[in-house]
Design an enzyme around this catalytic site. Sequence first.
Site, PDB file in Angstrom:
ATOM      1  CD  GLN A 191      42.152  31.776  32.979  1.00  0.00           C
ATOM      2  OE1 GLN A 191      43.003  31.632  33.851  1.00  0.00           O
ATOM      3  NE2 GLN A 191      41.100  32.569  33.120  1.00  0.00           N
ATOM      4  CD  GLU A 251      40.210  36.359  38.957  1.00  0.00           C
ATOM      5  OE1 GLU A 251      39.051  36.638  39.277  1.00  0.00           O
ATOM      6  OE2 GLU A 251      40.537  35.961  37.833  1.00  0.00           O
ATOM      7  CD  GLU A 306      38.142  31.224  30.447  1.00  0.00           C
ATOM      8  OE1 GLU A 306      38.098  30.148  29.807  1.00  0.00           O
ATOM      9  OE2 GLU A 306      39.150  31.947  30.491  1.00  0.00           O
TER      10      GLU A 306
END
Length: 295
Positions: free
Chosen positions: A51, A128, A95
């Site tokens: 991430q 994203e 997340e």
Amino acid sequence: MAENRMKSRGLGRGLSALMADVNETPGAPADAPRRPDMMVPIEKIVPNPDQPRRRFDPDHLEDLSNSIREKGVIQPLIVREKPGEAGVYEIVAGERRWRASQKAQLHELPVVVREFNDTEVLEIAIIENIQRADLNPVEEAAGYRQLMDRFGHTQEVLSRALGKSRSHIANLMRLLNLPADIQDMLEQGKLSAGHARALITSDHAKEIASKIVAEGLSVRQTEDLVKKFASGEQDKPKPKKADKDADTKALEGDLSAALGMKVFIDHKAGSESGQVTIKYKDMEQLDELCRILSS
């Protein structure tokens, strides 16, 4: 040849493929809630280790947690089965919702399960966040660097795919050349991207950055300060003047009383020379001084 392959491949499946995969039905509104494939125990969901987003604002998480506690998770998380661990799901997108749901003490979450390889997972996570403008400048720059280093994308390819100008991408990536201390200040919001860009070429970046934070300097003031340091004109402690002896002070007082104006005597130590400064407060005093000197 490699460039042609990149052009045809674009950014892998990217967000467009992700959105197509999770649409409930063809022609469904873009903002329609997605239909989850299943409900999964929250402890069986793990974050993506790649991430790009490293900081999650505590206040924003608290707000989202309160909303989830009241209304639940409206949009399911996008996940994939974690390689090598049956029954465990790795987050592809969402997340922040997962973290907020933990704070809200939810026991299970709605998920949409998709098959993505490692490359697609990282691409989607980066894209994203970039497109949602959720990354700080350092995280965004690091995301671009990952896309370029790991997948061979050029700045031109990223520019077209993400709708960002090439100069925007190039300028952000230059921030990664700054010392780690300054990157931390940028991530924490103590410095803006404009401040940081002005520091990139400076040999005194850390010193100037501390001054920016302490004095609240604008980007323009920062640019001027960088130029001063580069030319050697930065502020330096002025040498402390030696105290005047009693005779000089007494003479200054006598002359000031006689003229009705402030008089300063600067005598060069070890020599017979110096200078006298007379300070007047208005034009009348200047006229009087001229009269005295010409009489």
